[in-house]
Enzyme design. Sequence first.
Site: not given
Ligand code: ARG
Length: 462
Positions: A22, A155, A276, A282, A284, A289, A316
């Site tokens: 991550s 409306h 445009s 134009k 815009n 938007e 978790y």
């Molecule tokens: N990278 C993990 C998350 O974002 C952190 C926690 C991970 N914990 C584990 N026991 N794998 O959730």
Amino acid sequence: MKLWSGRFDKQPSELVDELNASISFDQRMFREDIMGSIAHAGMLGAQGIIAIEEAALIIETLEEICADMDAGKVPFLTEHEDIHMCVETELTRRIGDTGKRLHTARSRNDQVALDLRLYLKGEGAAIRALCLGLLDTLTNIAGEHLDTILPAYTHLQRGQPTTFAHHIMAYANMIRRDVTRLEDCLERMDEMPLGSGACTSTTYPIDRGRVAKELGFSRLTENSLDGVSDRDFAIELTSALSILMMHLSRLSEEIIFWCSWEFRFVELDDSYATGSSIMPQKKNPDIAELVRGKTGRVYGDLITLLTVMKALPLAYNKDMQEDKEPVFDAVDTVLAILPVFTEMLATMKVLPEHMYRAAGEGFINATDCADYLVKQGLPFRDAYTVVGKLVNFCIQEGKTLETLTLDQYQTHCSLFAADIFDAISLATCVNQRNVPGGPAKESVERQIASITTFVTERRQQP
Ligand code: ARG
């Protein structure tokens, strides 16, 4: 080598590493991760769980790592998996065995819960401040247009006359609710989860209160299973942001048609509009938007979060790593939009003559015409019928209620007298509505004062 490699005979495959990691998106929480680790290390030292000198060295080195990460000097590598292991690995690389003591009485599960709360507390506060700025702009616009008459629609048909100030203050009320929703959400977010450990806390004599105080939390999470598995705060924030976006999308939609040549109620400043590539004429309203479009994106983030959390057993689960990208996306989107949207409004030119023209064409004073008869003693339903016939007559004759003669009025009902023309003047129609919430000048001034007080009170808070 993974920090958790002890139990394994083989390294994970590269593809697993990539899917599992991550770090590409949680690296933005490095400051929060390090802040949390500094508080944790200080507490471990103070409680005698690690030596006080070791705690001091850990803290000093973490501060250096934070500065180096800030300067882009520490690489965020997939092999580190996430920001928590990245910081810890870097710490150990710098100070050896002492670094390995930091993770005593802690798990990544409570660590990530802490980091995300800290991060979102900061972003939530920044969004709240931008909303206050938007309220300033809305009240400024309203203050300039207390006498600018336009139709109020139902409306999308012209309904009754109001002022642009009254219309804009409707949005100010929405944004005020958004601010209080953010405040409620930030208040509930204000709980410190560290000490929950992996799921059932720890046997070490930790001092959670000290960590909470140092990190600026008002309270502790009260149950460790909930502490590591609760993501309500991220969902609530994204939900508050979804409602905020819904409000911005409604104003955007109005701006889009107000700028059209069919309406021409406003003109956007050149720096907040685009051209445009093919049609030279134009101009815009792309910003409005985009805000309208990005609302869908933030709703998507909310649905993603709710669906990730749906039916997850305690405590978790790795599914929860999927919480970050949507909530970050929602926060980034709103942070990117609010300053531009506010400036677009602040620089927008209002065209009162076009608003007034629209107000004069749609029989929007018909209710007032009926009310006139009611004041002469006619029951409302009968008055309504008389005026309906009058409007029908006007349409056939190509007239408006203002251009009928008194004779023509009196043919429809003998209760009409010469003062009917004053009673149906648009300014009278607006200023007679001086009840709380109404469009009369005094009433809207009270509405502006109420929002101004709301904003000032918040700015005075520490
Ligand atoms: N990278 C993990 C998350 O974002 C952190 C926690 C991970 N914990 C584990 N026991 N794998 O959730």
